[in-house]
Every structure is written in structure tokens, then in C-alpha cells.
Design an enzyme around this catalytic site. Structure first.
Site, PDB file in Angstrom:
ATOM      1  N   THR A   1       0.603  -1.174   0.091  1.00 34.78           N
ATOM      2  CA  THR A   1       0.005   0.051   0.011  1.00 34.78           C
ATOM      3  C   THR A   1       0.910   1.404   0.126  1.00 34.78           C
ATOM      4  OG1 THR A   1      -1.674   1.143   1.525  1.00 34.78           O
ATOM      5  CG2 THR A   1      -0.270  -0.145   2.386  1.00 34.78           C
ATOM      6  N   ASP A   2       0.055   2.340  -0.360  1.00 28.12           N
ATOM      7  CA  ASP A   2       1.006   3.750  -0.359  1.00 28.12           C
ATOM      8  C   ASP A   2       1.134   4.007   1.107  1.00 28.12           C
ATOM      9  OD1 ASP A   2      -1.717   4.449   0.129  1.00 28.12           O
ATOM     10  OD2 ASP A   2      -1.830   5.902  -1.274  1.00 28.12           O
ATOM     11  N   GLU A   3       0.271   3.490   1.854  1.00 24.78           N
ATOM     12  CA  GLU A   3       0.281   4.222   3.237  1.00 24.78           C
ATOM     13  C   GLU A   3       1.768   3.802   3.963  1.00 24.78           C
ATOM     14  OE1 GLU A   3      -3.377   3.330   5.485  1.00 24.78           O
ATOM     15  OE2 GLU A   3      -4.395   3.125   3.662  1.00 24.78           O
TER      16      GLU A   3
ATOM     17  N   TYR B   1      -1.677  -0.563  10.904  1.00 26.99           N
ATOM     18  CA  TYR B   1      -1.757  -0.881   9.644  1.00 26.99           C
ATOM     19  C   TYR B   1      -0.597  -0.836   8.843  1.00 26.99           C
ATOM     20  CZ  TYR B   1      -3.273  -1.683   4.980  1.00 26.99           C
ATOM     21  OH  TYR B   1      -3.312  -1.821   3.487  1.00 26.99           O
TER      22      TYR B   1
ATOM     23  N   LYS C   1       2.392  -3.349   7.243  1.00 21.07           N
ATOM     24  CA  LYS C   1       2.633  -3.443   5.685  1.00 21.07           C
ATOM     25  C   LYS C   1       4.213  -3.093   5.437  1.00 21.07           C
ATOM     26  CE  LYS C   1       0.019  -4.637   2.758  1.00 21.07           C
ATOM     27  NZ  LYS C   1      -0.285  -5.899   2.413  1.00 21.07           N
TER      28      LYS C   1
END
Ligand code: NAD
Ligand code: TYD
Length: 368
Positions: free
Chosen positions: A135-137, A174, A178
């Protein structure tokens, strides 16, 4: 039948995974496609009803953390490709219960990597590929240096975008889990020579998304006339991509991405949350034949999410230049399709929100 390739897709009963499974099962009848999924609250086999009887498809209810069972399945099916999507994926849940995120996202990824290594190292990884979906997060939050947006009042809302070499700086449990899983994937590439590729994608929207995430939750709430809880002032910016465009990118990168590389996937499509919510209300009301503005008063500003990242925006120009990928849908067009899908599939929404499907799995497979 002897298949050309044999691929495990983890998390195939979830939102993005189900689109990837469907695309691969239909597009590649010569590939064996094995959907490996634990069926947590987020996994739903109903998402795959239309392809479940295809001869090249198999479903296996397994936990990605179960190294022994995953290794045995890989040997049995002679697996040469893994597309790893299985994860705990909701930021708000990670704030309430970070441990399950570390277990599934970090240890689960490590277990998939180790299974791949055990099976593929003896054949020097010949023809094998491990594809990790991230993810970009993981990059953290970007500044909002242009809060008024571009000339039409849209993004970009700042001069910086996430690039492949942007340093990792996760803030939520989260995104921390990741980020950690991405580091393990790189470590397996660098240490053991595992042919691994990683992609970091922006927020997805479209059919079959569990209605705890912004888009399906709000469509369902507008449909049933419940409040729309907007966190903070609704000023946070996300970069939205239609899920089938993501699945297309995954297909391309699985086949043509360079091992050891990572690719950013995004729509160059930044929106403030409040503008997404207004578009959702307008579109849903129009499709339902309600007068314009009928549901504007459902917007309810609530306490902000802890550690809420201000802005995400992806620069996906590497993917465009190297592999020719571009998003195919404008946001308004994708939203229209999405709203129509949820309104035409009220039964799906009702079943997943009532938890009936979980009871169904417990009857079929036993509680897990
Ligand atoms: P989702 O929550 O809809 O689905 C996750 C799937 O993983 C479910 O089917 C669930 O049953 C399965 N799963 C969970 N724990 C498991 C375990 N221990 N063993 C086996 N299966 C397990 O998630 P999603 O939104 O489809 O996201 C899929 C992947 O894409 C995730 O890795 C996520 O981090 C990444 N991603 C998502 C987005 C997004 O906007 N949704 C954006 C970028 C990246
Ligand atoms: P979400 O769909 O949970 O995705 P992510 O946290 O991975 O970006 O949330 C999208 C944005 O919408 C995020 O900025 C949080 C916000 N949001 C709300 O304002 N209200 C809600 O009820 C939810 C679920 C999200």
C-alpha cells in the site's frame, strides 16, 4: 490437465483479491489458479460465485501463517507463482487490535516467503515469481501545500507525490505492519535471491469491498438513510483507483515486472474526503431517484481517527513509462459504476452486514 503455470493468489476471497482471481481465471485458462484464503470476516466466497466452477480454479481454506500446510499445497500443485494479497486491511481495526495485524501481515508474509523459498530454492527459482501487494500508506503522510487544489478545485493538493524511492514512514499499526512485510520481501530477494516484486497502491474502490471502508459504508448508509461519519473536517486527501484498474496492473507486473523492483500504482486522482462524500451522495440520490440534496444532512462530522494521515498521492509514472499502464476510468465514471453495483446488489450488502455469510462458513468448514 497439465497447466502452463500454477499460481497461488492469497486473500482471493477479499475485495481486491476476488477481482484478481476472476481476471486470472478467465484470462488464463491454461493457468491453474489457487485461491488461498482463511475466510476472515473480510473474505467472502460469494464474491467469486461466477467463476467457482471453472476447471482451472481451486479454493483452499488456509491461514497464510500455516507454513507447513502452505508448503504442502505448493508441492502438491507444483506452484511457480504467488500473488500475495491476504492481509488485515482496515486502519480503524488496526488501531483497536494491532496484534492481529502483526500476525497476519508480518508473520503471514514471512511464512509465505519461507514456503516459496523452501519449494523454489532447490530449482534455483527457475521460472518462479513472488508478487507482494502493498500500500501507499507505508510512505506516511504528505504535506498539503496547496489546500485549495488545482485550477478546477481538484488535486494535486501539494507539490510532492510518493515515488518508489520515498523513504518509509508508516504511522498506523496497519501501515507499520505492511511496511514491515515489504522489508521482509526485499530481504528475501537480497539474501536468498527470491525473485520478488512489490507494488504500493493507493486507495481502491469498486464492487465487493467490505462495507467498513469509506465508499461502500457510505453508499450503504445513504441507501438506508443512516449518518455518514466524516472523520475530523473531511479535509484528508486520498488518491482513488478503480479496483479493476489495479487488477490489470497486477496482471501486467506479475508477468513483466523486474524482480527486485517495486512499482507505485495510483490514479493521479486526489480527492478530499468531504468531496468524495458529496459525490457519493449526489450519485446515490440520482440513481435512487431521490431529489438532489435530499441526503446532504446525513453528513456528520465526528472525532478524527487517531494518527490520521493527511494526504496520500502516488506518482505512478514509472509503471506508465516502463510497462505502459494507465488507469482506464475517470473517478466520476468509476463512482457511478460502483454506486450502481452496490444498489443492484443490496442482498450482498445485507448479507455481509448481517454476518450471515460467516455463519454459513462455520457450518461448511467449522469455526476458525
Ligand atoms: P480485504 O480485507 O478485503 O481482504 C483480505 C483477504 O485476506 C480476505 O479474503 C481475508 O479472508 C484474507 N485473509 C486475512 N487474513 C488471512 C490469513 N491469515 N490467511 C489467509 N487469508 C487471510 O483486503 P483488500 O482491500 O482486498 O486488500 C488486499 C491487499 O491489498 C492487502 O494486502 C492490502 O494491504 C492491499 N491494498 C489494499 C488497498 C485498498 O484500498 N483496499 C490499497 C492498496 C493495497
Ligand atoms: P478508508 O476507506 O478506511 O481507507 P484508508 O484509511 O485506508 O485510507 O478511509 C478513507 C478515508 O476516509 C480516510 O481518510 C478515513 C476516512 N473515513 C471517514 O472519514 N469516515 C469513515 O467512516 C471511514 C471508514 C473513513
Amino acid at each position: 490437465m497439465k497447466y502452463e503455470r500454477s499460481i497461488i493468489i492469497t486473500g482471493g476471497a477479499g475485495f481486491i483479491g476476488s477481482h484478481v482471481v476472476r481476471l486470472f481465471v478467465r484470462k488464463y485458462p491454461d493457468y491453474r489458479i489457487i485461491n488461498l484464503d482463511k475466510l476472515t470476516y473480510a473474505g467472502n466466497l460469494e464474491n467469486l460465485r461466477d467463476i467457482e466452477n471453472e476447471p482451472n480454479y481451486r479454493f483452499c481454506r488456509l491461514d497464510v501463517c500455516d507454513l507447513e500446510a502452505v508448503t504442502a499445497l505448493m508441492k502438491e500443485e507444483n506452484v511457480d507463482g504467488i500473488i500475495h494479497l491476504a492481509a488485515e486491511s482496515h486502519v480503524d481495526r488496526s488501531i483497536r487490535d494491532p496484534f492481529i495485524f502483526a500476525r497476519t501481515n508480518v508473520l503471514g508474509t514471512l511464512s509465505m516467503l519461507q514456503a516459496a523459498r523452501l519449494c523454489w530454492e532447490p530449482k534455483a527459482y527457475e521460472g518462479c515469481r513472488f508478487y507482494h501487494i502493498s500500500t501507499d500508506e507505508v510512505f506516511g503522510a504528505l504535506e498539503m501545500t496547496r489546500p485549495e487544489g488545482g485550477k478546477d478545485g481538484r488535486g494535486p493538493y501539494g507539490s510532492k507525490l510518493f515515488k518508489e524511492d520515498t523513504p518509509y514512514n508508516p504511522h498506523s499499526p496497519y501501515s507499520a505492519s505492511k511496511a514491515s512485510s515489504d522489508h521482509f520481501v526485499r530481504a528475501f530477494h537480497d539474501t536468498y535471491g527470491l525473485p520478488a516484486v512489490i507494488t504500493n497502491c493507493s486507495n481502491n474502490y469498486g464492487p465487493y469491498q467490505f462495507p467498513e471502508k469509506l465508499v461502500p459504508l457510505f453508499i450503504n448508509n445513504i441507501r438506508t438513510r443512516k449518518n455518514l461519519p466524516v472523520y475530523g473536517k473531511g479535509e484528508n486527501v486520498r488518491d482513488w483507483l478503480y479496483v479493476e484498474d489495479h487488477a490489470r496492473a497486477i496482471d501486467l507486473i506479475f508477468h513483466r515486472g523486474t524482480p527486485g523492483d517495486s512499482y507505485n500504482i495510483g490514479g493521479f486522482n486526489e480527492w478530499k474526503n468531504i468531496d468524495v462524500v458529496k459525490l457519493l451522495i449526489k450519485t446515490t440520490d440520482r440513481v435512487l431517484g431521490r431529489p438532489e440534496g435530499a441526503d446532504d444532512d446525513l453528513i456528520t462530522y465526528v472525532t478524527d481517527r487517531a494518527g490520521h494521515d493527511l494526504r496520500y498521492a502516488i506518482d505512478s509514472s514509472k509503471l506508465k513509462t516502463e510497462l505502459g499502464w494507465e488507469p482506464s476510468l475517470q473517478f466520476e465514471e468509476g463512482m457511478e459504476k460502483t454506486v450502481r453495483w452496490y444498489l443492484e446488489n443490496e442482498k450482498w450488502l445485507e448479507r455481509v452486514t448481517s454476518g450471515d455469510y460467516l455463519r454459513y462458513y462455520e457450518q461448511m468448514y467449522g469455526a476458525k
